[in-house]
Design a protein around this motif. Structure first.
Motif, PDB file in Angstrom:
ATOM      1  N   ALA A   6      19.708  43.922 -74.633  1.00  0.00           N
ATOM      2  CA  ALA A   6      19.282  45.319 -74.426  1.00  0.00           C
ATOM      3  C   ALA A   6      18.378  45.782 -75.381  1.00  0.00           C
ATOM      4  O   ALA A   6      18.373  45.197 -76.681  1.00  0.00           O
ATOM      5  CB  ALA A   6      20.771  46.305 -74.845  1.00  0.00           C
ATOM      6  N   VAL A   7      17.487  46.569 -75.243  1.00  0.00           N
ATOM      7  CA  VAL A   7      16.416  47.294 -76.017  1.00  0.00           C
ATOM      8  C   VAL A   7      16.853  48.693 -76.181  1.00  0.00           C
ATOM      9  O   VAL A   7      16.824  49.180 -75.270  1.00  0.00           O
ATOM     10  CB  VAL A   7      14.931  46.911 -75.548  1.00  0.00           C
ATOM     11  N   ILE A   8      16.759  49.109 -77.408  1.00  0.00           N
ATOM     12  CA  ILE A   8      17.047  50.511 -77.590  1.00  0.00           C
ATOM     13  C   ILE A   8      15.706  51.223 -77.655  1.00  0.00           C
ATOM     14  O   ILE A   8      14.716  51.021 -78.431  1.00  0.00           O
ATOM     15  CB  ILE A   8      18.147  50.669 -78.914  1.00  0.00           C
ATOM     16  N   THR A   9      15.682  52.564 -76.898  1.00  0.00           N
ATOM     17  CA  THR A   9      14.677  53.394 -77.211  1.00  0.00           C
ATOM     18  C   THR A   9      15.016  54.612 -77.770  1.00  0.00           C
ATOM     19  O   THR A   9      16.009  55.313 -77.155  1.00  0.00           O
ATOM     20  CB  THR A   9      14.071  53.701 -75.666  1.00  0.00           C
ATOM     21  N   PHE A  10      14.459  55.077 -78.806  1.00  0.00           N
ATOM     22  CA  PHE A  10      14.615  56.214 -79.636  1.00  0.00           C
ATOM     23  C   PHE A  10      13.518  57.220 -79.393  1.00  0.00           C
ATOM     24  O   PHE A  10      12.587  56.653 -78.779  1.00  0.00           O
ATOM     25  CB  PHE A  10      14.650  55.854 -81.103  1.00  0.00           C
ATOM     26  N   VAL A  34      18.109  50.873 -73.021  1.00  0.00           N
ATOM     27  CA  VAL A  34      19.258  51.641 -73.457  1.00  0.00           C
ATOM     28  C   VAL A  34      18.816  52.880 -74.374  1.00  0.00           C
ATOM     29  O   VAL A  34      17.983  52.874 -75.317  1.00  0.00           O
ATOM     30  CB  VAL A  34      20.134  50.996 -74.166  1.00  0.00           C
ATOM     31  N   TRP A  35      19.012  54.368 -74.017  1.00  0.00           N
ATOM     32  CA  TRP A  35      18.616  55.273 -74.586  1.00  0.00           C
ATOM     33  C   TRP A  35      19.459  55.664 -75.898  1.00  0.00           C
ATOM     34  O   TRP A  35      20.528  55.439 -75.915  1.00  0.00           O
ATOM     35  CB  TRP A  35      18.641  56.571 -73.645  1.00  0.00           C
ATOM     36  N   MET A  65      16.943  59.027 -89.192  1.00  0.00           N
ATOM     37  CA  MET A  65      17.681  59.992 -88.252  1.00  0.00           C
ATOM     38  C   MET A  65      18.017  58.932 -87.043  1.00  0.00           C
ATOM     39  O   MET A  65      19.169  59.106 -86.722  1.00  0.00           O
ATOM     40  CB  MET A  65      16.524  60.863 -87.429  1.00  0.00           C
ATOM     41  N   ALA A  66      17.154  58.016 -86.764  1.00  0.00           N
ATOM     42  CA  ALA A  66      17.604  57.013 -85.558  1.00  0.00           C
ATOM     43  C   ALA A  66      18.906  56.418 -86.031  1.00  0.00           C
ATOM     44  O   ALA A  66      19.837  56.079 -85.086  1.00  0.00           O
ATOM     45  CB  ALA A  66      16.547  55.980 -85.275  1.00  0.00           C
ATOM     46  N   ALA A  67      18.999  55.919 -87.252  1.00  0.00           N
ATOM     47  CA  ALA A  67      20.132  55.439 -87.719  1.00  0.00           C
ATOM     48  C   ALA A  67      21.551  56.006 -87.574  1.00  0.00           C
ATOM     49  O   ALA A  67      22.542  55.241 -87.538  1.00  0.00           O
ATOM     50  CB  ALA A  67      20.157  54.784 -89.272  1.00  0.00           C
ATOM     51  N   ARG A  68      21.445  57.326 -87.351  1.00  0.00           N
ATOM     52  CA  ARG A  68      22.633  58.100 -87.235  1.00  0.00           C
ATOM     53  C   ARG A  68      22.779  58.622 -85.805  1.00  0.00           C
ATOM     54  O   ARG A  68      23.507  59.577 -85.658  1.00  0.00           O
ATOM     55  CB  ARG A  68      22.476  59.311 -88.193  1.00  0.00           C
ATOM     56  N   SER A  69      21.911  57.972 -84.858  1.00  0.00           N
ATOM     57  CA  SER A  69      21.878  58.513 -83.483  1.00  0.00           C
ATOM     58  C   SER A  69      23.230  58.055 -82.810  1.00  0.00           C
ATOM     59  O   SER A  69      23.639  56.918 -83.296  1.00  0.00           O
ATOM     60  CB  SER A  69      20.629  58.028 -82.783  1.00  0.00           C
ATOM     61  N   PRO A  70      23.738  58.495 -81.751  1.00  0.00           N
ATOM     62  CA  PRO A  70      25.116  58.013 -81.125  1.00  0.00           C
ATOM     63  C   PRO A  70      25.045  56.432 -80.718  1.00  0.00           C
ATOM     64  O   PRO A  70      25.959  55.758 -81.261  1.00  0.00           O
ATOM     65  CB  PRO A  70      25.213  58.912 -79.907  1.00  0.00           C
ATOM     66  N   ILE A  71      24.164  55.672 -80.347  1.00  0.00           N
ATOM     67  CA  ILE A  71      24.064  54.290 -79.805  1.00  0.00           C
ATOM     68  C   ILE A  71      24.018  53.355 -81.045  1.00  0.00           C
ATOM     69  O   ILE A  71      24.533  52.497 -81.091  1.00  0.00           O
ATOM     70  CB  ILE A  71      22.611  53.893 -79.014  1.00  0.00           C
ATOM     71  N   MET A  72      23.722  53.871 -82.266  1.00  0.00           N
ATOM     72  CA  MET A  72      23.820  52.998 -83.268  1.00  0.00           C
ATOM     73  C   MET A  72      25.285  52.828 -83.857  1.00  0.00           C
ATOM     74  O   MET A  72      25.529  51.780 -84.544  1.00  0.00           O
ATOM     75  CB  MET A  72      22.991  53.608 -84.661  1.00  0.00           C
TER      76      MET A  72
END
Lengths: 226, 77
Positions: A6-10, A34-35, A65-72
């Motif tokens: 999976a590659v996560i896109t922020f 993955v979004w 901010m990305a570190a606190r996003s749902p997918i993390m």
């Protein structure tokens, strides 16, 4: 089972496609995009990559901010289960902000954005991510960052060095990083964060292919059919 | 309730931005500057009942990175 990644896109990621292409071409596996707002990862993942870029415009701190996003939350849980996780550039910043790796990445000591190929030394070739390199091998991988200045207190640095968790070191000073650290592993060895971009150095058209061995190492180390 | 959160780099952490500001000030002809450290000020308007513990939690979980930064909470009014 084919290799599944999976590659996560922020919002603000800009190396996500390059990362997905590199994984597909080298492993022959399936890459799910993955979004960041998704709460769940696809099941059966072998590998998760957090790409480079400027997630959330680097607001507050790079990667904060990305570190606190749902997918993390899902990524942290997967990392805890032992799934291989690679963070490159902004992805490395996200991993430190999420607490998966020690230290922090500060503004480059020279203030300037650094964008060029740099020589690296493979410090640890016993890890999941580096087994296809030889110890002490010099490789060339590009960097492109403003906040790549790795900082941790000296106690933490000593521990990282003692436990073989410095995966890559800059052969020459690039950004002011403590002890010229370019990439670090977590204690379990299944999470790697690095500022240089291996996915940008995988075929002759890129000017070299020194990044390939990283992905080949993961593929071989996990023992998953290509 | 108006809150100011002052985020500053810990002692011993090199501050490239502070150093650049320092050099720029000297370039403008100001002398006698011993050191410059750059931080961040975050202003918030929160419900009156917000506890100190909740404010500190906000700082620890997001507003400051305690690997490199300290924070100070100031209640303005």
């Amino acid at each position: 089972m084919a290799f599944t990644a999976a590659v996560i896109t922020f919002p603000g990621s800009n190396c996500d496609r390059d990362m997905a292409v590199a994984i597909e071409r080298i492993t022959g596996g399936t890459v799910h995009r993955v979004w960041h707002g998704d709460a769940e990862l696809p099941s059966g993942l072998d590998f998760i990559a957090l790409p480079g870029g400027f997630s959330y415009g680097d607001y507050l701190r790079s990667g904060a901010m990305a570190a606190r996003s749902p997918i993390m939350q899902a990524v942290v849980a997967e990392a805890g289960r032992g799934t291989a996780v690679l963070g490159v550039c902004n992805g490395f910043q996200v991993l430190t902000e999420a607490g998966l790796l020690p230290g922090a990445l500060m503004r480059n000591a020279g203030i300037r954005f650094v964008c060029r190929d740099v020589p690296l030394v493979v410090e640890n070739n016993q890890s999941l991510f580096t087994a296809r390199y030889s110890a002490g091998q010099r490789i060339t991988i590009p960097v492109a960052h403003h906040d790549g200045n790795y900082f941790a207190d000296s106690e933490t640095l000593d521990r990282l060095e003692g436990e073989g968790r410095v995966a890559f070191r800059y052969a020459d000073a690039v950004n002011g990083s403590q002890r010229d650290i370019a990439g670090v592993l977590n204690a379990a060895g299944n999470v790697l964060g690095m500022m240089p971009h291996p996915e940008r150095m995988i075929e002759p058209a890129h000017g070299g292919s020194d990044g390939r061995a990283l992905f080949e190492s993961v593929l071989a180390g996990l023992g998953v059919a290509a | 309730m108006k809150i100011r959160v002052h985020v500053s780099l810990k002692n011993g952490v090199l501050d490239p931005q502070g150093r650049a500001i320092h050099h720029a000030l000297e370039g403008l002809g100001f002398d006698g500057i011993n050191d410059v450290r750059a931080g961040r000020l975050i202003e918030m308007d929160v419900a009156d009942g917000t506890t100190d513990a909740a404010l500190e939690d906000m700082c620890r979980k997001l507003l400051a990175n305690q690997v490199i930064e300290n924070f100070r909470i100031e209640k303005v009014a």
